[in-house]
Design a protein around this motif. Sequence first.
Motif, PDB file in Angstrom:
ATOM      1  N   TYR A   6       0.827  -1.199   0.000  1.00 20.54           N
ATOM      2  CA  TYR A   6       0.000   0.000   0.000  1.00 20.54           C
ATOM      3  C   TYR A   6       0.861   1.250   0.000  1.00 20.54           C
ATOM      4  CZ  TYR A   6      -3.113   3.663   1.653  1.00 20.54           C
ATOM      5  OH  TYR A   6      -3.801   4.838   1.777  1.00 20.54           O
ATOM      6  N   LEU A   7       1.875   1.254   0.851  1.00 17.04           N
ATOM      7  CA  LEU A   7       2.752   2.413   0.915  1.00 17.04           C
ATOM      8  C   LEU A   7       3.475   2.610  -0.404  1.00 17.04           C
ATOM      9  CD1 LEU A   7       4.204   1.868   4.484  1.00 17.04           C
ATOM     10  CD2 LEU A   7       2.598   3.648   3.785  1.00 17.04           C
ATOM     11  N   HIS A   8       3.855   1.507  -1.026  1.00 17.96           N
ATOM     12  CA  HIS A   8       4.516   1.612  -2.324  1.00 17.96           C
ATOM     13  C   HIS A   8       3.595   2.259  -3.334  1.00 17.96           C
ATOM     14  CE1 HIS A   8       6.042   0.269  -6.264  1.00 17.96           C
ATOM     15  NE2 HIS A   8       7.223   0.334  -5.686  1.00 17.96           N
ATOM     16  N   ASP A   9       2.338   1.880  -3.314  1.00  8.97           N
ATOM     17  CA  ASP A   9       1.376   2.432  -4.260  1.00  8.97           C
ATOM     18  C   ASP A   9       1.132   3.915  -4.027  1.00  8.97           C
ATOM     19  OD1 ASP A   9       1.131  -0.038  -5.367  1.00  8.97           O
ATOM     20  OD2 ASP A   9      -0.736  -0.535  -4.330  1.00  8.97           O
ATOM     21  N   LEU A  72       2.242   4.963   9.763  1.00 10.34           N
ATOM     22  CA  LEU A  72       2.176   3.584   9.267  1.00 10.34           C
ATOM     23  C   LEU A  72       0.800   2.978   9.513  1.00 10.34           C
ATOM     24  CD1 LEU A  72       3.617   1.023   8.162  1.00 10.34           C
ATOM     25  CD2 LEU A  72       4.251   0.513  10.523  1.00 10.34           C
ATOM     26  N   LEU A  73       0.269   3.161  10.708  1.00 12.42           N
ATOM     27  CA  LEU A  73      -1.030   2.588  11.038  1.00 12.42           C
ATOM     28  C   LEU A  73      -2.163   3.271  10.276  1.00 12.42           C
ATOM     29  CD1 LEU A  73      -0.689   2.005  14.873  1.00 12.42           C
ATOM     30  CD2 LEU A  73      -0.506   0.327  13.034  1.00 12.42           C
ATOM     31  N   THR A  74      -2.016   4.562  10.025  1.00 10.84           N
ATOM     32  CA  THR A  74      -3.021   5.265   9.211  1.00 10.84           C
ATOM     33  C   THR A  74      -3.107   4.640   7.827  1.00 10.84           C
ATOM     34  OG1 THR A  74      -2.663   7.337  10.414  1.00 10.84           O
ATOM     35  CG2 THR A  74      -3.687   7.492   8.241  1.00 10.84           C
ATOM     36  N   ALA A  75      -1.954   4.336   7.242  1.00 13.39           N
ATOM     37  CA  ALA A  75      -1.918   3.688   5.928  1.00 13.39           C
ATOM     38  C   ALA A  75      -2.502   2.284   5.986  1.00 13.39           C
ATOM     39  CB  ALA A  75      -0.479   3.644   5.409  1.00 13.39           C
ATOM     40  N   ALA A  76      -2.149   1.548   7.053  1.00 12.44           N
ATOM     41  CA  ALA A  76      -2.657   0.183   7.200  1.00 12.44           C
ATOM     42  C   ALA A  76      -4.167   0.169   7.344  1.00 12.44           C
ATOM     43  CB  ALA A  76      -2.000  -0.487   8.401  1.00 12.44           C
ATOM     44  N   ASN A  77      -4.700   1.121   8.105  1.00 10.20           N
ATOM     45  CA  ASN A  77      -6.143   1.196   8.299  1.00 10.20           C
ATOM     46  C   ASN A  77      -6.857   1.510   6.991  1.00 10.20           C
ATOM     47  OD1 ASN A  77      -8.328   1.261  10.437  1.00 10.20           O
ATOM     48  ND2 ASN A  77      -8.675   3.225   9.446  1.00 10.20           N
ATOM     49  N   ALA A  78      -6.311   2.446   6.230  1.00 13.47           N
ATOM     50  CA  ALA A  78      -6.918   2.802   4.941  1.00 13.47           C
ATOM     51  C   ALA A  78      -6.913   1.608   3.991  1.00 13.47           C
ATOM     52  CB  ALA A  78      -6.161   3.971   4.316  1.00 13.47           C
ATOM     53  N   ARG A 135      -9.662   7.533  16.992  1.00 16.79           N
ATOM     54  CA  ARG A 135     -11.001   8.016  16.668  1.00 16.79           C
ATOM     55  C   ARG A 135     -11.265   7.986  15.167  1.00 16.79           C
ATOM     56  NH1 ARG A 135     -14.841   9.617  20.605  1.00 16.79           N
ATOM     57  NH2 ARG A 135     -15.933  10.145  18.689  1.00 16.79           N
ATOM     58  N   GLU A 136     -10.298   8.443  14.399  1.00 19.88           N
ATOM     59  CA  GLU A 136     -10.477   8.480  12.951  1.00 19.88           C
ATOM     60  C   GLU A 136     -10.617   7.074  12.371  1.00 19.88           C
ATOM     61  OE1 GLU A 136      -7.179  10.715  11.495  1.00 19.88           O
ATOM     62  OE2 GLU A 136      -7.808  12.559  12.532  1.00 19.88           O
ATOM     63  N   ALA A 137      -9.827   6.145  12.884  1.00 20.16           N
ATOM     64  CA  ALA A 137      -9.916   4.763  12.403  1.00 20.16           C
ATOM     65  C   ALA A 137     -11.275   4.167  12.737  1.00 20.16           C
ATOM     66  CB  ALA A 137      -8.798   3.926  13.013  1.00 20.16           C
TER      67      ALA A 137
END
Length: 209
Positions: A6-9, A72-78, A135-137
């Motif tokens: 995901y991060l790569h993309d 990192l976790l924000t990206a993982a959650n998305a 909260r956002e997640a």
Amino acid sequence: MTTVRYLHDQHTASTDDGAGGFRRRLLDGLAASIAEKGYRATTVADIVRRARTSRRTFYEHFSGKEECFIVLLTAANAEMIRRVSAAVDPAAPWTTQVRQAIEAWIACVESEPALMLSWIRDVPSLGAAARPLQREAMEAFVSVIQTFCDTPEWRAAGVGPVPRPVVVMLLGGLRELTATTFEDGGRLSDVTEVAVRSTIALLGPHAGA
């Protein structure tokens, strides 16, 4: 790894030169260190070693390990939300949609169990710094699930819309089931049927009563 892909993309640069490439490498480095030794034992030195860069470069992008972890976790959650959303066929019977969502959740979690366990167990210890992330997640998942449950297929079955408190209870239960299963040395896929049946029971026709 799901998050690494995901991060790569998210960074379209063809090389690791430039800010985007270094940032991606640092996030990937943190993810790899969490998988090997856990978040708490990970140091900035571990991250930059895996990223093949310097501490100076790290601090050009992040104020510290906590901020890197939150990004990192924000990206993982998305990515998890994207995968779960893509897995659900809105025209299928509502119980089938539940199974599709749960199976997608489990597949995503099992692709990076250490990161998910760290999300559940380590983030609360960050205190106020991680509160917006939590909260956002939660709100992002609540919105997705309520959208799933508010369609003609669900209404025709006497199900939905589902109140927010019910969705919050569902998410909390799934997260704790995830954590305890991993901590006990089990596989989340082994409790798929329990998760599906429990979710159907929680979201059933009585949920909006």
